[in-house]
Design a protein around this motif. Sequence first.
Motif, short mmCIF file in Angstrom:
data_model
loop_
_atom_site.label_atom_id
_atom_site.label_comp_id
_atom_site.label_asym_id
_atom_site.label_seq_id
_atom_site.Cartn_x
_atom_site.Cartn_y
_atom_site.Cartn_z
N ASP A 193 0.83 -1.17 -0.09
CA ASP A 193 0.06 -0.28 -0.04
C ASP A 193 0.77 1.43 0.00
O ASP A 193 2.06 1.21 0.36
CB ASP A 193 -0.77 -0.23 1.35
N SER A 194 0.34 2.41 -0.51
CA SER A 194 1.18 3.70 -0.75
C SER A 194 1.35 4.24 0.72
O SER A 194 2.12 4.90 1.03
CB SER A 194 0.62 4.42 -1.69
N VAL A 195 0.24 4.14 1.58
CA VAL A 195 0.33 4.74 2.93
C VAL A 195 1.12 3.85 3.86
O VAL A 195 2.00 4.10 4.70
CB VAL A 195 -1.02 4.96 3.39
N GLY A 269 -8.44 -0.71 -1.07
CA GLY A 269 -7.40 -1.89 -0.86
C GLY A 269 -7.50 -3.07 -0.44
O GLY A 269 -6.68 -3.67 -0.19
N GLN A 270 -8.70 -3.28 0.12
CA GLN A 270 -8.96 -4.34 1.10
C GLN A 270 -8.87 -5.65 -0.02
O GLN A 270 -9.70 -5.49 -0.75
CB GLN A 270 -10.02 -4.35 1.67
N PRO A 271 -8.15 -6.65 0.33
CA PRO A 271 -8.41 -8.11 -0.67
C PRO A 271 -9.59 -8.49 -0.55
O PRO A 271 -10.42 -8.29 0.37
CB PRO A 271 -7.23 -8.93 -0.06
N ASP A 272 -9.76 -9.43 -1.63
CA ASP A 272 -11.13 -9.91 -1.97
C ASP A 272 -11.23 -11.10 -1.23
O ASP A 272 -11.25 -12.29 -1.80
CB ASP A 272 -11.27 -10.16 -3.37
N TRP A 273 -11.27 -11.22 0.25
CA TRP A 273 -11.14 -12.30 1.09
C TRP A 273 -12.62 -12.80 1.38
O TRP A 273 -13.00 -13.84 1.65
CB TRP A 273 -10.46 -12.18 2.18
#
Lengths: 437, 392
Positions: A193-195, A269-273
Amino acid sequence: MAVVSETIDERTTLWSRMRVWLRKNYGEVPLFAWLVGALVAAIIEMLVGNPFARLIGMPRGPVLFGFLIVLKTPLLIPPAILYNLVIYIFPTLLVARLLGSLSNRIAGWLMDRSVILSTLIHLGLLYATLHIWASFNDYRVLVVKLILLAIMITLSLNVVNGYMGEFSCSHPGFMAMGAYTASILSVVFFVDDSVFGPAILPPVLGQFAFPLILIISGLVASISALLVAVPSFRTRGDYLAIISLAFTFIVKSLIENLEIVGGPRGMRGQPDWATLPVVFVWTMLCVWVINNYVRSTFGKTMNAVRDGEMAANAMTINTRRTKMVTFLFAAFWAGVAGGLLAHVLRYVNPGSFGIQKLAEVLAMVYFGGLNSVVGSIVGAVGFNLLSEALRPLELYKWIIIPIMIILIMIYRPTGLIAFTEFDVKKIIQPRNRDREA
Amino acid sequence: MRKSFLVVSITASLVLAILLSACGGAAQPVIKIGVNAPLTGDIPKVGEGTKYAAELWLEDIKNAGGLDVGGKKYQVELVIEDNESKAESAVAANTKMITQDEVLVIVGPQASKQAVPAGEVANNYETPMISPWSTNPNTTKDRPWVFRACFLDPFQGPVVANFVTEEFGFTKAGVLYDVASDYPKGLAEFFKKAWEELHGPGSVVAYESFTTKDTDFSAQLTKIKDSGAEFIFTPQYYNEVALIVKQAHQLGWDKPIVGSDSWGSSELIPLCGADCYGLFFSTHYAAAGATGKTKEFIDRYNAKYGYIPDDVAALTWDAFGLVQQAIQNCGKITGDIKADRKCVRDALAQIKAYDGITGKMDFTQGNDPVKCAVIVKIDDKGEFTFYKSVCP
């Protein structure tokens, strides 16, 4: 005058005839057969749904039983009804009828083996049905996921508002805590992630760590619930409502001012879980745990606190402990649901956890019924399906749904299905037991 | 009874099976364009503008007998979905339009809180989406399938800063913004950065915030007044602008107040009245004194719906123009939705100089257009008149 009474007569006879027919043919059909029937219907839809829909003049198989398409083009009402009859209702009825006695024997046999096994098999059938029905179209997958999450949220609020009789408004706050905790954990550990910089752990592990992340989000929500639980020792009713409402605003403002999580811009940006099986398993776990909680001895003390706190105290119930544990318990599930929601939408922003969310959750609880697990499920499913199905009506939707809630409040002040016990055994048992005995 | 039911069911399924095997045949493909708009919820006026602009565009296409792609006329259908100004509903609406209605392109959602999650869906399903109004960088960031029709805050902030410096020669700025709303907050930050680059650190002498739905700004305004600021920059929405400007004047503030594109609503003047006359703001287009295509659009919109279109409607109109251009540049519609979507996306990304009513747009340097901003002055009749144009 005569004409009127005649039509009414005819109506009642038709209605009662239908009821007699239903009872005669379907009175002894257990849940097992219904589930198999629904599964068959879902498979039929998967195989011939689209061609059949085109044949009867619809562009393709309707997604939500034809509601969406019918509200936009009323001309399609007959094909939509036909589609529902042919694809869903007839096959389900037929299979349920044919399997009636056989499935009674299967259900009985399973019951005699083990209740847990039987429940799991029923849940498996339910999941298979949902999965096949939803795989017809990805929109359905999303709707099912959101409905399952709504069930978790409604149920956990019902523990506080229904079983314990408080009026808590802090659920959006708990959900926000859960959603942000889960998002931060999964982004920090498993996403570049950029942050937050590069992933600390290999992203492959993420799927396996996801349950842990959700549990942590639930716990964080629980800890934040202490903020509400402590003052709630002294207040009840309106005052608690205000304190808990303040909590929701505090959480929202806090996140809005935290630059690291994006502030009001939100976080993505949360993954697709949060896939359908994951959400399903968590929801069933939630229903199971909450149902056991409210039926336990400890759960009954909640009712005692609700009906008379002083009396409960006099009967040696530790009311403080009851309130505290219940609040934290409900917050835990709200946090888990929030964490899942963040991963379903793959975006969170503080604006989603405001008054509007609160109104929605409260409406689902009171629509379904207080003090009732079934009620919460019915409320969440009914409210969400209705809300999704009526969306094409735009503004009128916001007239129809509130009117329905007002009507329910007038005719059933505690909700559709209130004050009932959810007994899994009763639901899955064979229906011909009385006759055999 | 039971027997007859069985017989009926079995015959019915047999007849169906026969009929099903006989069905088939494809018609001329219809081009479907999805519109994801906030028709209900917090900002219904935005949804209304979106819908009206979309319908106006469709009317044009219908009058032309369809959309001309590669010498063939195609029928166009709009699928308008309400996102209730909620993130969940925007995601659901996008998923539905992509998987069920099989739209070729999506126009919308407008507000960033819906455009960011909805963009994720569009990108995952490889469907081109163009948000006319969303200014959050996250909407298009790392998403090859998502575009926007407006300029971004990192551009607009410096535009205002430069304009004020050149026009008035001020050196001390006061900023008043909503900390809980992403658009004003982002823009306030970009403005502050740009202003401090021009006039050195500390030149923003007052940087005051409030929270959405606040209605009393006297505390913040007094602070700004006492700080010696020469003007106020307030990137707020029209309803708050009216309150801020009036309260500032009541406190004796007589210096300029400058705003951003969120001022540009037809509701501003009815709410603000004479207090707003003579003020400046940066925006996408100026309605009063417009010429050519812009005027034509404004007049048609006004004639049909009874009010001057605001920037949302204008940007939506341009988004549709871009979509039309991209489809036509693509050259063919095969009916294979996947290939068509890819073709339209590629065509959209190659648009070099689209001449829209909100300015010329260039998409060759990424999915955010390179375009000019307009400085608008509110004249003594309350009309938004063109003052000057600022290009990157």
